[in-house]
Write a protein that holds these residues in place. Structure first.
Motif, short mmCIF file in Angstrom:
data_model
loop_
_atom_site.label_atom_id
_atom_site.label_comp_id
_atom_site.label_asym_id
_atom_site.label_seq_id
_atom_site.Cartn_x
_atom_site.Cartn_y
_atom_site.Cartn_z
N LEU A 17 0.40 -1.13 -0.07
CA LEU A 17 0.00 0.08 0.11
C LEU A 17 0.95 1.46 0.40
N SER A 18 1.52 0.94 1.37
CA SER A 18 2.70 2.66 1.21
C SER A 18 3.44 2.84 -0.40
N ASN A 19 3.94 1.88 -0.27
CA ASN A 19 4.73 2.24 -2.19
C ASN A 19 4.19 2.34 -3.14
N PHE A 20 2.66 2.28 -3.60
CA PHE A 20 1.57 1.81 -4.71
C PHE A 20 1.08 3.54 -4.31
N ILE A 21 1.11 3.92 -2.79
CA ILE A 21 0.49 4.92 -3.15
C ILE A 21 1.77 5.92 -2.96
N TYR A 22 2.75 5.99 -3.07
CA TYR A 22 3.78 6.85 -3.18
C TYR A 22 3.86 6.89 -4.12
N PHE A 23 4.21 6.25 -5.55
CA PHE A 23 4.94 6.11 -6.48
C PHE A 23 3.26 6.53 -7.59
N TYR A 24 2.36 6.20 -7.09
CA TYR A 24 0.85 6.67 -7.70
C TYR A 24 0.62 8.52 -7.70
N THR A 82 -0.88 4.60 5.59
CA THR A 82 -0.69 3.26 5.83
C THR A 82 0.38 3.13 7.51
N LEU A 83 0.20 4.21 7.90
CA LEU A 83 1.27 4.15 9.44
C LEU A 83 0.43 3.39 10.77
N PRO A 84 -1.01 2.83 10.95
CA PRO A 84 -1.57 1.71 11.77
C PRO A 84 -1.34 0.81 10.72
N ILE A 85 -1.08 0.54 9.99
CA ILE A 85 -0.20 -0.94 9.27
C ILE A 85 0.81 -0.95 9.80
#
Length: 339
Positions: free
Chosen positions: A79-86, A158-161
């Motif tokens: 999630l973190s990397n998908f959201i970051y790159f998007y 994504t911090l809670p995860i």
């Protein structure tokens, strides 16, 4: 025909690459987190990376132990990397459109400036910044700001995860307190203990740590330009892609590592209920230094570097190969359509 890959494809390739790298180095990640959590202990009670891994492998059911919390960590990574790159690619395209609509303004990029677009990890020809018209090419400052904004969005969501993963990694540190809670159960436990604030533990150090991805990518672009001949920058060998990605991650991690340590200590939950007054980042740094000296701020650094070297190198390698495959498929389809 030169065109940038859609943000969705770039985000997907980046997320998949990160997930593969994460799975490969996860035992190192687990060992590093436990070393970081032990920064509270005196030096003589801390284990180094080799001893920590040996201890994990010597326990009963060691395979499940060394992958404790991997589900939450993989989900967080994806999630973190998908959201970051998007976010990164979308913001970069938005900046390109803005520059295109304001051609009378001075160029924000000087000749020879270094770009760090994640679309071009590994120096691909489809790199967004490389195929944009020269006047619209983002400056280094614009690239850095885009990276920070993208990092804030991705890490904030994504911090809670991430907090769940850290908690799961350290809860099973002792054979006597194995709990094996699921992701949802751990989320519920943290929420019941400290409320919504507990789920976002480590938010303050996370904010400056959003510099890490864009700083890594920027250093990578600098290394590509400095170390590779011009003829190899478009399609560098896989080994060089891995090595440059690994080196750029190490160079970016070292100055920011104390913040990584503070974040893990905040997310561990081991200090809950001990102090009504929560320490700020500076107070925490001072407390750690007083307890064990400057070197305590770098507890677990060796594990973090080894993990980052492999993870970043694999991520860049997989992302490059995915993007090259998409480009080949697109070109083959275009040739077939025009034949």
């Amino acid at each position: 025909m030169n065109s940038t890959l859609p943000p969705f494809l770039q985000a997907t390739s980046g997320a998949l690459g990160s997930a593969v790298g994460n799975a490969i180095v996860y035992p190192l990640d687990l060992a590093t987190t436990r070393m970081q959590n032990n920064a509270r202990k005196p030096h003589h009670e801390r284990l180094n990376l080799r001893d920590t891994l040996t201890h994990l492998l010597s326990q009963n059911h060691y395979l499940s132990n060394i992958y404790s919390g991997i589900s939450a960590d993989t989900l967080s990574t994806l999630l973190s990397n998908f959201i970051y790159f998007y976010s990164y690619t979308s913001l970069q395209k938005g900046l390109h459109v803005w520059h295109t609509r304001h051609p009378s303004l001075p160029s924000t990029a000087q000749h020879g400036s270094v770009s760090s677009s994640p679309a071009g990890i590994g120096g691909m020809a489809s790199k967004a910044s490389e195929i944009l018209p020269r006047p619209a090419k983002p400056s280094a400052l614009e690239e850095l700001l885009i990276g920070v904004i993208s990092g804030l969005i991705s890490k904030g969501i994504t911090l809670p995860i991430s907090t769940v993963c850290v908690r799961q990694q350290i809860e099973n540190d002792s054979e006597d307190e194995k709990k094996d809670l699921s992701l949802v159960e751990t989320l519920s436990t943290i929420y019941n203990e400290t409320g919504i604030e507990g789920l976002f533990s480590g938010l303050k150090p996370t904010i400056p740590l959003t510099l890490l991805p864009s700083l890594t990518l920027y250093i990578h672009s600098v290394l590509v330009r400095l170390l590779l001949p011009a003829r190899h920058r478009t399609h560098p060998p896989a080994s060089l892609t891995f090595l440059l990605g690994a080196l750029s991650n190490a160079l970016a991690t070292i100055p920011l590592y104390p913040l990584v340590l503070i974040k893990v200590l905040s997310q561990s939950g081991r200090d809950k209920g001990k102090n009504k007054h929560k320490l700020g980042m500076l107070e925490t740094l001072i407390k750690i230094i007083k307890r064990g000296g400057i070197r305590t701020l770098y507890t677990g650094l060796e594990g973090q570097l080894v993990k980052g070297v492999v993870q970043q190198g694999v991520m860049m390698l997989v992302k490059q190969r995915v993007e090259q495959g998409v480009i080949r498929a697109y070109r083959a389809r275009s040739h077939a359509a025009t034949a």
